[in-house]
Design an enzyme around this catalytic site. Structure first.
Site, PDB file in Angstrom:
ATOM      1  CB  CYS A 267      -0.971  -0.048   1.176  1.00  9.46           C
ATOM      2  SG  CYS A 267      -2.507   0.846   0.833  1.00  9.46           S
ATOM      3  CG  HIS A 351      -4.042  -3.624   3.052  1.00 15.17           C
ATOM      4  ND1 HIS A 351      -3.410  -3.217   4.199  1.00 15.17           N
ATOM      5  CD2 HIS A 351      -4.374  -2.492   2.381  1.00 15.17           C
ATOM      6  CE1 HIS A 351      -3.361  -1.895   4.247  1.00 15.17           C
ATOM      7  NE2 HIS A 351      -3.928  -1.438   3.136  1.00 15.17           N
ATOM      8  CD  GLU A 353      -2.927  -6.294   5.827  1.00 13.45           C
ATOM      9  OE1 GLU A 353      -3.715  -5.341   5.948  1.00 13.45           O
ATOM     10  OE2 GLU A 353      -2.128  -6.378   4.875  1.00 13.45           O
TER      11      GLU A 353
END
Length: 373
Positions: A267, A351, A353
């Site tokens: 990001c 992202h 995660e």
């Protein structure tokens, strides 16, 4: 009866609804997120600093809130907008409701407005400055305040959310989170990842720690020399809020780290890596925010569904020869990933995660891990 509240945009549009959360008045850039779930993770994501977030899904709060699904110690966004806030929640993990959570954290929110109309306006006109208020209900005053409020371009919002000092990540994985990320509470094996924290979500160090890494978190303005003194096996560049171009201190540190240690950015970290290599960034019309963003991996030919939250992107025409495009956003063909042709460094504009969101991109943590051996 709930207190009245109003949202005004800089173009003169005013929406009237009712207050959820705390009374008060806030300004920020009005944006939207297309996720159906994950509102607690959105509320606590530091990348939303300076923004008033609109949820496109019409009913928010129906599964409550809990003490586990948080991505930072406290919310960072400016304000919160929903069509309908559910006062009844049902989930075995919940320990409270959304309204009380907003009040506890002094967040100003509004419900009862036509979020569909608001999102259509943002998509047509672009993200706009706005003001959300329960204390001043004058349309004229609110529109003037929206026009006078600062935008995101040129502002360093990272300094408002990054930590003041370094720390060692010692967060333990609860059973639910371990299952979600496919990890375990493993003892560190000596592999050391230093995370440059520009407003990092906590699920990122959870991923690294679950793979047996020792994780040190440093403020985003830490110099390359001080990072190298920590003897890292790799350096991670975190997500964060706002415009990446004013962050000269980050550009300089990353530029000096290239070639000395493997680097992985996501990001904002991806944008900063590109800037450090000589590329430019630009502001998107209304950004990419949601858990359903399709990305094409040029290296494998596969499509992955990703979690995204950014209002800026890397300008493809400005990419230096040393950077190769690895991923593209399939909604608008913008650059969604790059890697350095000569140094061990890569970044993605989303992202992996995924808190909350799909798990398609978890392989990127494994890819980085392989480079640390």
């Amino acid at each position: 009866m709930p207190n009245p509240a109003k949202l005004a945009l800089e173009d003169g549009t005013v929406y009237e609804g009712y207050s959820i959360g705390s009374d008060g008045e806030v300004t920020g850039e009005v944006v939207f997120n297309t996720a159906m779930t994950g509102y607690q993770e959105i509320l606590t994501d530091p990348s939303y600093r300076g923004q008033i977030v609109t949820m496109t899904y019409p009913e928010i709060g129906n599964y409550g809130v809990n003490s586990i699904d948080i991505e930072h110690e406290s919310p960072s966004l400016a304000g919160f907008i929903v069509r309908e806030d559910s006062r009844i929640y049902s989930n075995y993990r919940a320990d409270g409701d959304l309204h009380d959570y907003l009040t506890e954290h002094n967040l100003v929110g509004i419900a009862g407005i036509d979020t569909r109309a608001l999102v259509r306006r943002i998509r047509t006109e672009g993200a706009m400055r706005g003001v959300l208020s329960t204390t001043d209900l004058s349309d004229e005053n609110l529109v003037r305040k929206a026009k006078d409020s600062p935008g995101l371009v040129g502002r360093d919002l990272v300094r408002e959310v990054m930590p003041s000092q370094s720390s060692t990540w010692d967060g333990k994985l609860d059973e639910w989170t371990a299952k979600e990320i496919g990890g375990t509470n493993r003892s560190a094996d000596g592999t050391h990842i230093v995370c440059m924290d520009f407003g990092m979500k906590w699920n990122i160090p959870r991923h690294f720690a679950s793979r047996g890494n020792r994780v040190t978190i440093v403020p985003g303005d830490t110099s390359a020399a001080d990072i190298m003194k920590l003897n890292p096996s790799g350096v991670f560049l975190s997500n964060g809020p706002g415009d990446p171009e004013p962050l000269d201190y980050a550009h300089r540190s990353i530029r000096e780290l290239l070639g000395d240690v493997p680097i992985f950015g996501i990001c904002l970290g991806h944008q900063l890596l590109a800037l450090a290599c000589g590329a430019k960034t630009f502001k998107l019309k209304f950004g990419h925010r949601g858990v359903n963003q399709p990305v094409f991996d040029l290296t494998t030919g596969k499509v992955e569904i990703t979690t995204q939250n950014h209002g800026f992107a890397v300008e493809e025409e400005s990419l230096p020869d040393c950077l190769e495009i690895t991923h593209r956003n399939l909604n608008d063909d913008t650059v969604a990933g790059v890697r350095h042709r000569e140094q061990n460094a890569f970044g993605v504009q989303y992202h992996p995660e995924a808190a909350s969101g799909p798990h398609d991109s978890h392989y990127l943590f494994a890819r980085f891990q392989e480079q640390l051996q």
